[in-house]
Write an enzyme that holds these catalytic residues in place. Structure first.
Site, short mmCIF file in Angstrom:
data_model
loop_
_atom_site.label_atom_id
_atom_site.label_comp_id
_atom_site.label_asym_id
_atom_site.label_seq_id
_atom_site.Cartn_x
_atom_site.Cartn_y
_atom_site.Cartn_z
N HIS A 516 0.81 -1.22 0.00
CA HIS A 516 0.00 0.00 0.00
C HIS A 516 0.85 1.28 0.00
CE1 HIS A 516 0.35 0.01 4.52
NE2 HIS A 516 0.34 1.31 4.30
N ASP A 567 -0.22 -7.52 1.65
CA ASP A 567 0.29 -6.15 1.59
C ASP A 567 1.83 -6.14 1.62
OD1 ASP A 567 0.52 -3.42 1.69
OD2 ASP A 567 -0.22 -3.21 3.74
N SER A 689 4.59 1.93 8.31
CA SER A 689 4.13 0.93 7.35
C SER A 689 5.26 0.36 6.53
CB SER A 689 3.14 1.55 6.36
OG SER A 689 1.90 1.71 6.97
#
Ligand SMILES: *[C@@H]1O[C@H](CO)[C@@H](O)[C@H](O)[C@H]1NC(C)=O
Ligand SMILES: *[C@@H]1O[C@H](CO)[C@@H](O)[C@H](O)[C@H]1NC(C)=O
Ligand SMILES: *[C@@H]1O[C@H](CO)[C@@H](O)[C@H](O)[C@H]1NC(C)=O
Ligand SMILES: *[C@@H]1O[C@H](CO)[C@@H](O)[C@H](O)[C@H]1NC(C)=O
Length: 761
Positions: A516, A567, A689
């Site tokens: 992402h 992801d 992330s």
């Protein structure tokens, strides 16, 4: 430490009349004090105690380094009446012995921090250092300056190192030069060197040192690791036809024998440090790709066997058991008087013979033996260890040493001596070393052992080792890179904004991050990776690959507004990162290297790796965050097994989730962390992330997951914030995306990069 005369009166009264009519007294501290330093006593003022003087850096105790308390209560050597005991400035050996040039400034004596410069007479050329500084350990910095002119000799002028005299001025084939030390200096290196046909001198450059000279941790670690590395690494050779590197592992078995002196002349506090050093040495060795067998003994006048090498041949013995046994060993009431080195070598010889008997002569041929002895300076019982060293040589060399030149078995035996006492008997210890590759004798201060073995592995040469790192900070600008050499930051230009994510270097050319972080429409030109490998921070990107099953919109209709399964993404850099102690890949699941790092032997499986890494119902893991230029570690606990359901149930509280089944949003591919029970976890913030969720195993770091998403935004970039009751984070478990990782990182039908070796999972 200084007591009055009154005390010595008391001590005099404390003499005991023991059987046989001998008078047995305690020593006193009268007249032993040192100006500018202090001292420690190994057994208070009892007879047999050693008094060890200590001085600040750049100074050494003079005239005595140590004193021993004798039975009748007097010190040996006795304090002198007219020479006061003090800390003296460290001196370096006389550099003015250089030929065909000038040394400035000319001085009678050279002390610590004194600087010298060297120039050659005309017609002569300088090799070595033109400027040298006297270092706090009594050595000159740099290399011996040599002024030579080309006289057409076969060998180059070998020079005259400080403090030495050279006999011999002919440098043709088979000419020899001999060196002696001036004054009361002792010789290290070769006392005789011969000019060989290939233009090289045999042996090592000699050096003359004062008794107060020590090797620094850096010197020892460099010399020891370059010598022992041969024994510890699998070799990497260039396969030029393929244009790629292949790994060939050395066959045979490695047996390591470690002996540590605990005789009373090593102060009790320092035995703790030595224990720690041995443990560190073993963990360092285990981070190489070999799995040796160990014999470990502590010794004084007797042997205390901590680990028997024969247990390794009997079956399973774990490295952690070995470490525990060293840690829990207590000197207690054991007899610590005297140093019987001969007994140590006899013990090792018996073990080597027992191994030979057990494995058969044919197999024994493939066994290499490395003996590492830490001793406090000499032997005062049991006689010379040399006969037992000879026995060991005969056994390992299989009687071939004398019949064939050069000895074909020389590579199978190394004996290293670490002299770590206050007073070293150089001439007793040096002859005990055995081995052809590099330096085998080291003299250092016991407090430096720790650092020595830390330095040992931060070598450019262990490039191949994923996850290798330094476990604590050092006071320089690359401190954090050495702790987390795999850390990467990713900057993405998207729709006029710059997003930042975290990533991990997983091979010299690839960075792993979250899918992402690379939204639709971003091209490789919009992406930059920052890894400070000392060659410029920002790296350009050749390509990136998002997991083919990543589809954020897949479950929009089913009540999951943003679906983060799969992801993960890999970013390929334009060029390989320069691998060093500050930039090195992390280990990832499913690879052969990770099995090595986890010390799994034989044909290991992914399942075995997973059992080691994610075995508990609550597995402690970490990930990193960056605030300014500072990196912080966040601690979390993966909720596994019966703890998982409760953990993932909180996914339903996240914004945009309307389904009633948490498994719709959190598939089996995620690890779940966060919450306050039983531990209060940290929580991921914006910018975290894609970062590695990792676990340290010995000195290696292994990434088990990548940070993906969380239920709440509790913090902004770089914050280290603890979880509240309901906040949870989800991370992609790398064991569940093996196909993707293998299809790119393990791809071996290309020539762009060196593939990783994946297991069949
Ligand atoms: C104590 O004993 C040593 C030898 O054991 C001897 O050399 C020394 O002179 C003795 N000292 C005294 C004060 O008796
Ligand atoms: C060498 O060191 C000594 C001791 O620190 C000092 O007194 C002396 O001035 C130094 N000599 C030079 C030339 O720096
Ligand atoms: C070990 O390697 C050597 C060559 O390096 C080879 O001659 C020998 O047969 C090998 N031994 C085994 C048991 O594979
Ligand atoms: C040795 O190094 C470790 C870090 O690896 C440190 O925690 C420990 O305190 C050091 N021990 C000594 C005795 O300096």
């Amino acid at each position: 430490m200084v007591f009055s005369v009154y005390w010595s009166w008391l001590a005099a009264l404390s003499c005991l009349l023991i059987m046989g009519g001998e008078v047995w007294c305690d020593c006193t501290e009268h007249r032993v004090e040192i100006e500018g330093g202090d001292y420690v006593l190994t057994r208070q003022l009892n007879s047999g105690s050693t008094l060890i003087y200590r001085c600040p850096d750049g100074f050494y105790p003079y005239p005595a380094l140590t004193r021993v308390c004798q039975l009748n209560g007097s010190w040996k050597p006795a304090p002198k009446t007219f020479v006061r005991q003090r800390c003296r400035l460290v001196e370096c050996p006389d550099p003015t012995v250089m030929e065909h040039g000038t040394v400035s400034p000319p001085q009678q004596k050279y002390f610590v921090d004194n600087e010298t410069t060297y120039e050659c007479y005309s017609g002569y050329r300088l090799r070595g250092s033109s400027r040298r500084v006297c270092l706090p350990n009594g050595k000159w910095s740099g290399a011996t300056p040599i002024c030579s002119h080309d006289a057409g000799d076969n060998c180059a002028d070998p020079g005259i190192p400080p403090g030495t005299s050279r006999i011999g001025n002919m440098f043709g084939i088979d000419d020899t030069v001999r060196y002696i030390c001036n004054g009361n200096l002792y010789l290290a290196g070769s006392s005789e060197r011969k000019c060989q046909e290939n233009g090289q001198w045999t042996g090592q450059e000699p050096a003359c040192y004062y008794g107060h000279t020590y090797d620094t941790p850096l010197e020892v670690s460099e010399a020891f690791s370059s010598s022992i590395r041969e024994r510890l690494t699998t070799t990497e050779t260039d396969d030029t036809q393929e244009g790629r590197k292949i790994r060939i592992s050395k066959n045979g078995t490695l047996n390591i024998y470690i002996a540590m002196d605990i005789s009373e002349s090593i102060h009790t506090n320092e035995v703790g440090q030595a224990k720690e050093a041995v443990i560190k040495l073993i963990s360092k060795i285990s981070s190489f790709t070999v799995t040796p067998n160990y014999e470990i003994v502590f010794f004084s006048s007797e042997i205390h066997e901590i680990v028997s090498i024969l247990n390794f041949f009997n079956g399973k013995i774990r490295l952690s058991d070995v470490k525990r046994d060293i840690q829990t060993f207590d000197i207690g009431e054991k007899n610590t008087a005297g140093t019987d080195l001969s007994l140590v070598f006899r013990h090792f010889w018996e073990k080597i013979s027992a191994i030979k008997e057990r494995v058969s002569e044919e197999k024994f041929k493939e066994h290499r033996h490395v003996i590492i002895v830490f001793t406090d300076g000499g032997y005062n019982m049991g006689g010379s260890p040399l006969p037992n060293v000879e026995r060991i040589k005969n056994t390992v060399y299989m009687n071939q040493a004398n019949t064939i030149e050069p000895n074909p078995r020389a590579d199978y035996l190394d004996i290293y001596i670490f002299a770590v006492g206050a007073e070293i008997y150089e001439s007793d210890l040096r002859p005990l070393t055995v081995g052809t590759q590099g330096q085998h004798y080291f003299k250092l201060q016991i407090k430096d052992l720790n650092q020595t073995f830390d330095e040992m592995i931060d070598e450019e040469d262990v490039k191949g080792l994923c996850g290798l790192h330094r476990p604590y900070e050092t006071p320089d600008k690359y401190s954090q890179r050495r702790m987390y050499p795999w850390m990467a930051f990713i900057f993405i230009q998207s729709q006029g904004r710059t997003l930042s994510c975290t990533g991990s270097l997983v091979s010299p050319q690839f960075v792993l991050t979250a899918a992402h972080c690379l939204p639709f429409g971003v091209t490789q030109k919009n992406v930059k990776v920052e890894i400070d490998d000392g060659q410029g921070r920002v790296k350009t990107v050749k390509n990136f690959m998002v997991h083919p099953q990543f589809n954020i919109n897949l479950k929009k209709e089913a009540g999951v507004k943003e679906f983060y399964d799969y992801d993960v993404a890999l970013i390929q850099l334009d060029e390989d990162i320069q691998i060093s102690s500050i930039a090195r890949p992390i280990c990832i699941p499913g690879t052969k290297e990770t099995s090595d790092a986890l010390q799994l032997v034989g044909d290991s499986t992914c399942q075995q790796q997973e059992e080691r890494l994610l075995k508990d119902h609550l597995e402690k893991l970490s990930f990193l965050t960056k605030k300014g230029s500072q990196i912080y570690e966040k601690d979390v606990h993966a909720k596994l097994g019966k703890n998982r359901d409760e953990c993932i149930s909180h996914a339903l509280e996240a914004e945009g989730i309307t389904t009633t089944n948490p498994k719709d949003a959190v598939t089996d591919n995620f690890l779940c962390t966060g919450g306050r029970t039983p531990f209060r976890d940290h929580i991921a913030c914006t910018g975290d992330s894609g970062g590695a969720v990792f676990k340290n195993y010995e000195h290696r770091t292994i990434q088990v997951a990548a940070v993906s998403w969380g239920t709440k935004v509790l913090c902004k970039s770089g914050d280290v914030v603890e979880s509240d009751d309901s906040s949870r984070d989800f991370h992609i478990n790398l064991f569940r995306v093996q196909d993707f990782l293998k299809s790119i990182l393990g791809k071996d039908d290309q020539n762009e990069y060196v593939p990783l070796t994946f297991l069949n999972c």
